[in-house]
Structures are given as structure tokens and as C-alpha cells.
Design a protein around this motif. Structure first.
Motif, PDB file in Angstrom:
ATOM      1  N   ARG A  51       0.841  -1.206   0.000  1.00 36.75           N
ATOM      2  CA  ARG A  51       0.000   0.000   0.000  1.00 36.75           C
ATOM      3  C   ARG A  51       0.871   1.250   0.000  1.00 36.75           C
ATOM      4  N   ARG A  52       1.910   1.260   0.819  1.00 31.35           N
ATOM      5  CA  ARG A  52       2.794   2.427   0.887  1.00 31.35           C
ATOM      6  C   ARG A  52       3.506   2.656  -0.446  1.00 31.35           C
ATOM      7  N   LEU A  53       3.920   1.573  -1.088  1.00 34.80           N
ATOM      8  CA  LEU A  53       4.595   1.706  -2.383  1.00 34.80           C
ATOM      9  C   LEU A  53       3.633   2.210  -3.453  1.00 34.80           C
ATOM     10  N   LEU A  54       2.393   1.751  -3.421  1.00 39.90           N
ATOM     11  CA  LEU A  54       1.390   2.232  -4.380  1.00 39.90           C
ATOM     12  C   LEU A  54       1.215   3.745  -4.267  1.00 39.90           C
ATOM     13  N   LEU A  55       1.160   4.239  -3.036  1.00 39.33           N
ATOM     14  CA  LEU A  55       0.896   5.658  -2.825  1.00 39.33           C
ATOM     15  C   LEU A  55       2.133   6.533  -2.983  1.00 39.33           C
ATOM     16  N   SER A  56       3.308   5.961  -2.762  1.00 39.28           N
ATOM     17  CA  SER A  56       4.526   6.787  -2.762  1.00 39.28           C
ATOM     18  C   SER A  56       5.399   6.603  -3.996  1.00 39.28           C
ATOM     19  N   SER A  57       5.264   5.483  -4.703  1.00 37.22           N
ATOM     20  CA  SER A  57       6.228   5.176  -5.763  1.00 37.22           C
ATOM     21  C   SER A  57       5.613   4.980  -7.137  1.00 37.22           C
ATOM     22  N   SER A  58       4.307   5.178  -7.260  1.00 33.97           N
ATOM     23  CA  SER A  58       3.685   5.091  -8.584  1.00 33.97           C
ATOM     24  C   SER A  58       4.022   6.362  -9.369  1.00 33.97           C
TER      25      SER A  58
END
Length: 335
Positions: free
Chosen positions: A44-51
Motif C-alpha cells: 500500500r505504501r509503495l502504491l501511494l509513494s512510488s507510482s
């Protein structure tokens, strides 16, 4: 029957449901107790921060000197105009390099209600074409320039100021194309054991990227971040090292190149020579890539940027044993 395990249960089921425009639900199960949250939270954190997304980073309006100015013949002052501009979700027509900027020049004559649809040209597309940008009065002309760039996360205008020409107004840039990423964890029954878990992910994007593709990219980023722990095996005793080499995790390298969202020209260059998996690109040298037939500079830069995002810059040297094992796995998949 109770048993003593030597390895955790491997999930076997994954489902993807389309919930509407730019909305998907990804369901995976069954996980061992506690494993679902261990995987779901960082994803979830990667979806919000790294997309990766596109955003306007700078603006210049004719006869305007600062962001608190007014614009002659325009209903909106500069500040609300900037707010409206930042709500426009741009879509690249040609793949940009990591530091490449698009300079857009516009001129509109009133009377006109200016919307996102008016900003579409040969360089750029707009997702939310109905979004209102400004109201131009009769006999008024609005001339402005916008710089659009690709990025991740949020970058404040103070950091952008040094990256743009002095006559432009820097804008806070919110690149993230993922609007929502939430998950739930439910228990699921496996062989009379009710403690196994199911992850239910709901993902929504602004239309710049397909939500399923955003999820795949987050998984690839997680793999690339964790690969650092395999980088230096020199201090591990030989017997233990050999055992690890027999169990390489190639999940991020065995993903098909379709997931990279390459332009048609770039994809066709690779497809014609039989490149199907990311691992094949990683094993190629810079010269190998540049010497592919019809591989122009833009296509090469596009591939280089994608590999950089995944944590495998062009020319990455894999250990010989790992490279051999990867080659065998890819050959087996293609056979």
C-alpha cells in the motif's frame, strides 16, 4: 491432522475484479497467519509513494509576475488558476525520460470556458478533459506556458524552483496517480484451519495508469528493494552460498515486458527479436540494447528509465551463477 511445518504455506489463489473506470479489486489467499499484513502494508505504501505520474511543475502567464496577481479579462485570479491547473491530470503521448520536461505553449481567445480538453495537443493528452481551468471574457486573450514532468510522490515548489527557468512560477507537484489504496484482511478456512488469511486490495487511480498495472509495478519495486540483501554473498560460507544460489528468487525478473507499459515502437523493437521478460533486458549490456535493430535514442532511454525504476540500471552486473540460472529459467518459460 496436525503437522509440523518446515516452510510457510504458499498462496495459490489470486483474483482481479474490475469495479469501474480505473478501479480494481485484487484478492489473494491463503496466507499464513500474520503474513497478510506483512505484505499488504508495504505494498500500500509503495502504491501511494512510488507510482509514477505526470504533473505540472511550473507556469508562466503573459503579463503576470507572481502567483498572487490577477489576469486581465479572466474571471479567476492567478491563485485559483494554479489550483485548477494542478487538478488537471496529464497523460504522456510519448514516453518521457527520467529528467525530460514537456514545455507546453497555449493561447486562447474569449469568450471561452477553458477546460482540460483545450490543453490536448500533439505533445500531451488530458485524462479529466471536463475539468474547468479558467473563464475567459469576451475580447480577452489568455497566453500561458506550462512545464510538465514525470515523477513520484509530492515535491514542494521550493525544491522545484531550482529546476525551472527564472521567469516561471514554480508549482507544488503532486505526481502520484493512485487516488486510493486500501486493504482488508479476512480469515479463510484451509483444511479445517480457520487462521489462514485473505488480502482484499481496492485500488483506484486518476486514469494516468491502469490500477492493475500500478499494483504490478509496486510489487516489482518491492522485489527490487529487497534484492539488496542478495547483493553481497561474499561473506557467506561456500556451502551456504551454493544453497542460496540454487534458490534465487527471480519473480521481478520473470515478469513479462508487457507490464512496463512501453510505447508501441519500443515494444515492437524488443518483440521482433524475441525479448519477452524483464530479466532478458537486465542481462543485456548498454551496447547490446543500443544495437537492437530500429532501437532509437528515445526507445533506449525509455527502457533505461524503466529498468532504473525497477532497480536494475542498464549494465547491471549479475553474479555469473545467478545469470546462468536466470537464463535457464527464461529459456524454460519460452520453450
Amino acid at each position: 491432522m496436525k503437522i509440523i511445518k518446515t516452510i510457510p504455506y504458499i498462496p495459490t489463489n489470486v483474483e482481479v475484479e474490475n469495479l469501474g473506470p480505473n478501479k480494481v479489486r485484487v484478492i489473494a489467499y491463503p496466507f499464513e497467519a500474520g503474513y497478510a499484513i506483512t505484505l499488504a502494508h508495504p505494498l500500500r505504501r509503495l502504491l501511494l509513494s512510488s507510482s509514477v505520474g505526470l504533473a505540472p511543475i511550473a507556469l508562466k502567464i503573459e503579463n503576470v509576475t507572481h502567483e498572487f496577481d490577477s489576469i486581465r479579462g479572466i474571471v479567476e485570479d492567478v491563485s485559483p488558476f494554479i489550483v485548477n491547473l494542478k487538478n488537471i491530470r496529464f497523460l504522456e503521448k510519448d514516453t518521457l525520460g527520467a529528467d525530460e520536461k514537456i514545455f507546453l505553449e497555449y493561447s486562447f481567445q474569449g469568450p471561452l470556458v477553458l477546460t482540460g480538453a483545450h490543453l490536448v495537443n500533439e505533445q500531451i493528452d488530458v485524462v479529466n478533459k471536463e475539468a474547468v481551468l479558467a473563464t475567459i471574457n469576451e475580447d480577452a486573450t489568455l497566453k500561458f506556458s506550462v512545464i510538465v514532468q514525470k515523477g513520484i510522490g509530492y515535491v514542494p515548489s521550493e525544491d522545484i524552483r531550482v529546476l525551472i527557468p527564472e521567469d516561471y512560477i514554480p508549482l507544488d507537484a503532486y505526481f502520484t496517480p493512485v487516488r486510493k489504496a486500501v486493504y482488508e484482511i479476512e480469515n479463510v478456512l484451509v483444511e479445517d484451519n480457520p487462521t489462514y488469511e485473505k488480502i482484499i486490495f481496492d485500488i483506484e487511480t486518476d486514469g494516468q495508469i491502469n490500477p492493475h498495472k500500478a499494483f504490478q509495478q509496486a510489487i516489482a519495486i518491492m522485489h527490487s528493494q529487497m534484492s539488496i540483501f542478495d547483493a553481497d554473498m561474499s561473506s557467506i560460507p561456500t556451502a551456504q552460498k551454493q544453497a542460496s544460489e540454487d534458490n534465487y528468487d527471480f519473480k521481478d525478473l520473470l515478469i513479462k515486458i508487457d507490464s512496463l507499459s512501453l510505447t508501441a515502437r519500443c515494444f515492437n523493437c524488443l518483440d521482433r527479436i524475441g525479448i519477452r521478460y524483464i530479466g532478458e533486458l537486465v542481462m543485456m549490456s548498454e551496447n547490446d540494447l543500443k544495437n537492437i535493430k530500429n532501437m532509437g535514442k528515445k526507445s533506449y532511454d525509455e527502457i533505461a528509465d524503466k529498468l532504473q525504476e525497477l532497480g536494475y540500471p542498464v549494465g547491471t552486473e549479475l553474479e555469473e551463477d545467478k545469470k546462468t540460472a536466470l537464463g535457464k529459467k527464461i529459456a524454460k518459460l519460452k520453450s
